[in-house]
Scaffold this motif. Structure first.
Motif, PDB file in Angstrom:
ATOM      1  N   THR A  76       0.855  -1.183   0.000  1.00 17.83           N
ATOM      2  CA  THR A  76       0.000   0.000   0.000  1.00 17.83           C
ATOM      3  C   THR A  76       0.891   1.232   0.000  1.00 17.83           C
ATOM      4  O   THR A  76       1.536   1.525   1.009  1.00 17.83           O
ATOM      5  CB  THR A  76      -0.901   0.014   1.248  1.00 17.83           C
ATOM      6  N   PRO A  77       0.959   1.959  -1.114  1.00 17.85           N
ATOM      7  CA  PRO A  77       1.824   3.141  -1.136  1.00 17.85           C
ATOM      8  C   PRO A  77       1.305   4.217  -0.176  1.00 17.85           C
ATOM      9  O   PRO A  77       0.102   4.315   0.059  1.00 17.85           O
ATOM     10  CB  PRO A  77       1.754   3.619  -2.588  1.00 17.85           C
ATOM     11  N   ASP A  78       2.207   4.977   0.391  1.00 15.81           N
ATOM     12  CA  ASP A  78       1.818   6.047   1.313  1.00 15.81           C
ATOM     13  C   ASP A  78       2.790   7.210   1.103  1.00 15.81           C
ATOM     14  O   ASP A  78       3.647   7.485   1.933  1.00 15.81           O
ATOM     15  CB  ASP A  78       1.858   5.529   2.754  1.00 15.81           C
ATOM     16  N   THR A  79       2.628   7.872  -0.039  1.00 10.98           N
ATOM     17  CA  THR A  79       3.574   8.927  -0.434  1.00 10.98           C
ATOM     18  C   THR A  79       3.144  10.296   0.084  1.00 10.98           C
ATOM     19  O   THR A  79       3.841  11.285  -0.121  1.00 10.98           O
ATOM     20  CB  THR A  79       3.664   9.016  -1.970  1.00 10.98           C
ATOM     21  N   GLY A  80       1.967  10.366   0.709  1.00  9.97           N
ATOM     22  CA  GLY A  80       1.482  11.647   1.213  1.00  9.97           C
ATOM     23  C   GLY A  80       0.584  12.376   0.231  1.00  9.97           C
ATOM     24  O   GLY A  80      -0.017  13.394   0.572  1.00  9.97           O
ATOM     25  N   SER A  81       0.477  11.855  -0.993  1.00 11.26           N
ATOM     26  CA  SER A  81      -0.381  12.510  -1.987  1.00 11.26           C
ATOM     27  C   SER A  81      -1.164  11.461  -2.763  1.00 11.26           C
ATOM     28  O   SER A  81      -0.634  10.407  -3.131  1.00 11.26           O
ATOM     29  CB  SER A  81       0.486  13.358  -2.937  1.00 11.26           C
ATOM     30  N   LEU A  82      -2.438  11.741  -3.017  1.00  8.04           N
ATOM     31  CA  LEU A  82      -3.306  10.807  -3.735  1.00  8.04           C
ATOM     32  C   LEU A  82      -2.717  10.488  -5.103  1.00  8.04           C
ATOM     33  O   LEU A  82      -2.666   9.335  -5.521  1.00  8.04           O
ATOM     34  CB  LEU A  82      -4.712  11.407  -3.875  1.00  8.04           C
ATOM     35  N   ARG A  83      -2.271  11.530  -5.830  1.00  7.94           N
ATOM     36  CA  ARG A  83      -1.789  11.333  -7.192  1.00  7.94           C
ATOM     37  C   ARG A  83      -0.617  10.345  -7.240  1.00  7.94           C
ATOM     38  O   ARG A  83      -0.627   9.398  -8.019  1.00  7.94           O
ATOM     39  CB  ARG A  83      -1.375  12.683  -7.799  1.00  7.94           C
ATOM     40  N   THR A  84       0.372  10.577  -6.409  1.00  5.73           N
ATOM     41  CA  THR A  84       1.544   9.698  -6.459  1.00  5.73           C
ATOM     42  C   THR A  84       1.241   8.320  -5.860  1.00  5.73           C
ATOM     43  O   THR A  84       1.785   7.321  -6.319  1.00  5.73           O
ATOM     44  CB  THR A  84       2.757  10.358  -5.779  1.00  5.73           C
ATOM     45  N   ASP A  85       0.337   8.259  -4.865  1.00  7.99           N
ATOM     46  CA  ASP A  85      -0.101   6.952  -4.366  1.00  7.99           C
ATOM     47  C   ASP A  85      -0.762   6.138  -5.478  1.00  7.99           C
ATOM     48  O   ASP A  85      -0.479   4.951  -5.651  1.00  7.99           O
ATOM     49  CB  ASP A  85      -1.130   7.111  -3.230  1.00  7.99           C
ATOM     50  N   LEU A  86      -1.656   6.778  -6.229  1.00 10.45           N
ATOM     51  CA  LEU A  86      -2.385   6.050  -7.278  1.00 10.45           C
ATOM     52  C   LEU A  86      -1.453   5.608  -8.397  1.00 10.45           C
ATOM     53  O   LEU A  86      -1.548   4.483  -8.887  1.00 10.45           O
ATOM     54  CB  LEU A  86      -3.515   6.926  -7.859  1.00 10.45           C
ATOM     55  N   VAL A  87      -0.528   6.498  -8.783  1.00 11.14           N
ATOM     56  CA  VAL A  87       0.414   6.118  -9.845  1.00 11.14           C
ATOM     57  C   VAL A  87       1.243   4.914  -9.387  1.00 11.14           C
ATOM     58  O   VAL A  87       1.396   3.929 -10.128  1.00 11.14           O
ATOM     59  CB  VAL A  87       1.312   7.306 -10.240  1.00 11.14           C
ATOM     60  N   ALA A  88       1.737   4.959  -8.143  1.00 10.47           N
ATOM     61  CA  ALA A  88       2.552   3.851  -7.634  1.00 10.47           C
ATOM     62  C   ALA A  88       1.740   2.549  -7.606  1.00 10.47           C
ATOM     63  O   ALA A  88       2.203   1.494  -8.050  1.00 10.47           O
ATOM     64  CB  ALA A  88       3.070   4.177  -6.232  1.00 10.47           C
ATOM     65  N   LEU A  89       0.504   2.627  -7.114  1.00 12.36           N
ATOM     66  CA  LEU A  89      -0.340   1.432  -6.999  1.00 12.36           C
ATOM     67  C   LEU A  89      -0.665   0.857  -8.375  1.00 12.36           C
ATOM     68  O   LEU A  89      -0.576  -0.356  -8.601  1.00 12.36           O
ATOM     69  CB  LEU A  89      -1.631   1.804  -6.259  1.00 12.36           C
ATOM     70  N   LEU A  90      -1.019   1.719  -9.311  1.00 10.87           N
ATOM     71  CA  LEU A  90      -1.422   1.233 -10.638  1.00 10.87           C
ATOM     72  C   LEU A  90      -0.232   0.707 -11.446  1.00 10.87           C
ATOM     73  O   LEU A  90      -0.376  -0.213 -12.241  1.00 10.87           O
ATOM     74  CB  LEU A  90      -2.155   2.335 -11.413  1.00 10.87           C
ATOM     75  N   ILE A  91       0.947   1.278 -11.213  1.00 12.32           N
ATOM     76  CA  ILE A  91       2.139   0.727 -11.869  1.00 12.32           C
ATOM     77  C   ILE A  91       2.411  -0.678 -11.336  1.00 12.32           C
ATOM     78  O   ILE A  91       2.737  -1.600 -12.093  1.00 12.32           O
ATOM     79  CB  ILE A  91       3.360   1.661 -11.676  1.00 12.32           C
ATOM     80  N   GLU A  92       2.189  -0.864 -10.013  1.00 14.59           N
ATOM     81  CA  GLU A  92       2.383  -2.186  -9.426  1.00 14.59           C
ATOM     82  C   GLU A  92       1.359  -3.186 -10.011  1.00 14.59           C
ATOM     83  O   GLU A  92       1.700  -4.325 -10.351  1.00 14.59           O
ATOM     84  CB  GLU A  92       2.230  -2.083  -7.899  1.00 14.59           C
ATOM     85  N   VAL A  93       0.111  -2.743 -10.143  1.00  9.47           N
ATOM     86  CA  VAL A  93      -0.935  -3.612 -10.691  1.00  9.47           C
ATOM     87  C   VAL A  93      -0.619  -3.986 -12.140  1.00  9.47           C
ATOM     88  O   VAL A  93      -0.708  -5.154 -12.529  1.00  9.47           O
ATOM     89  CB  VAL A  93      -2.321  -2.942 -10.593  1.00  9.47           C
ATOM     90  N   THR A  94      -0.230  -2.991 -12.948  1.00  4.05           N
ATOM     91  CA  THR A  94       0.036  -3.312 -14.363  1.00  4.05           C
ATOM     92  C   THR A  94       1.265  -4.217 -14.489  1.00  4.05           C
ATOM     93  O   THR A  94       1.290  -5.094 -15.347  1.00  4.05           O
ATOM     94  CB  THR A  94       0.249  -2.043 -15.218  1.00  4.05           C
ATOM     95  N   ALA A  95       2.261  -4.008 -13.610  1.00  5.15           N
ATOM     96  CA  ALA A  95       3.425  -4.900 -13.654  1.00  5.15           C
ATOM     97  C   ALA A  95       2.980  -6.324 -13.340  1.00  5.15           C
ATOM     98  O   ALA A  95       3.391  -7.282 -14.008  1.00  5.15           O
ATOM     99  CB  ALA A  95       4.489  -4.440 -12.662  1.00  5.15           C
ATOM    100  N   PHE A  96       2.093  -6.484 -12.355  1.00  3.01           N
ATOM    101  CA  PHE A  96       1.629  -7.820 -11.977  1.00  3.01           C
ATOM    102  C   PHE A  96       0.798  -8.490 -13.078  1.00  3.01           C
ATOM    103  O   PHE A  96       1.048  -9.645 -13.439  1.00  3.01           O
ATOM    104  CB  PHE A  96       0.815  -7.765 -10.678  1.00  3.01           C
TER     105      PHE A  96
END
Lengths: 199, 199
Positions: A76-96
């Motif tokens: 679960t990303p916790d970068t302090g910002s919704l935008r960067t959290d979502l980008v990190a999470l979705l990059i992880e999902v697409t990699a998977f």
């Protein structure tokens, strides 16, 4: 068979691990439609009748093997910002979902008609979407999300275009595409107020 | 066999129409994996060998039948506003993909590994997305879309959540859901400027 499997308990667990590992290997080689329990038996050294006694059906064996092979949670990303959290999470999902095992899991989740596939679909949803729920709850608390936003539908709108490209158009799934989708959904695609005033 | 089929030309066209009609019927009864050319032959009264001579493969026959059965274009809405155009178009798309024939077409488009399925996928994309391209081009000309918006990715972002619900979560696809998706993507999900100033 490694030490890790051995520690999880006895001969039964060893047999289970061997069969699931062979099943994943056969699935990766042949795909879901061409997977044969006979080949799993040959590769695992476990009798075909024992496999059927334990798993019941070919579909159940496939689902159990793929879920066991992909049971790592997304971070679960916790970068302090919704935008960067979502980008990190979705990059992880697409990699998977572009790994061979990830593709198998998506393939299973898309199958219809057998109760075994419902199990795969439910586990797929429940486990994979938990980090997203946390990211959105924190963003809502920080005031980064419009009041009344439907978190489930929002995640579907972020993930949906990635699945369309993965399954239907075969277009690339790069971090840049993920960033574009996040920007569209967070900011909208209508012109910003300054442009509207100017135009 | 109705008058319309008869007018499209000769015995060959009659045979083609009878086989495609029987193929759609068998597909609707049995699904793609269980469709048998033998059953198509029995229902159409055309010899199985003739069917194979003409269509080559079972997959090619299925693709030809489903594309012939679903070749009506979507209408291109022209309500004068991007928002209402998109809602009208997406309601039409969701209505189509939840019909038995629409589900078959999506099922074919999701299949991988055979060149016949690539044909289905390409026709599915090319024909179905044409009205969307027109809607977005007109909106861009009216200044309703942010400069630089990627029209293809925007349509994938609007359609994506609907496919996720259709194929993965089995949640309802109502006009209200379509309206919510359109609102999220047009307006974004970050708080409007007035809220941000207040908060």
């Amino acid at each position: 068979m490694n030490g890790k499997s051995r520690r999880t308990g006895g001969r039964s667990a060893l047999v289970r691990a061997a069969v699931l590992e062979a099943t994943v290997a056969v699935l990766l080689d042949r795909g879901l439609d061409e997977m044969s329990v006979g080949e799993v038996a040959r590769r695992s050294g476990v009798h075909e009748t024992s496999i059927y006694r334990r798993w019941g059906t070919r579909a159940n064996l496939a689902v159990d093997a793929v879920l066991a092979g992909t049971n790592a949670q997304f971070a679960t990303p916790d970068t302090g910002s919704l935008r960067t959290d979502l980008v990190a999470l979705l990059i992880e999902v697409t990699a998977f979902v572009t790994t061979p095992l990830g593709k198998l899991l998506v393939d299973l989740a898309l199958r219809q008609g057998l109760p075994e596939y419902d199990v795969a679909r439910q586990k797929f949803r429940a486990e994979r979407f938990l980090p997203a729920a946390q990211v959105l709850t924190r963003a809502q608390e920080r005031g980064e999300l419009r009041t009344g936003t439907d978190h489930g539908l929002l995640m579907q709108t972020l993930i949906g275009p990635l699945y369309v490209r993965l399954l239907l158009t075969y277009e690339e799934l790069t971090p840049a595409v993920v960033e574009q989708v996040v920007a569209m959904v967070l900011d909208g695609v209508t012109p910003p107020p300054s442009d509207q005033a100017a135009g």
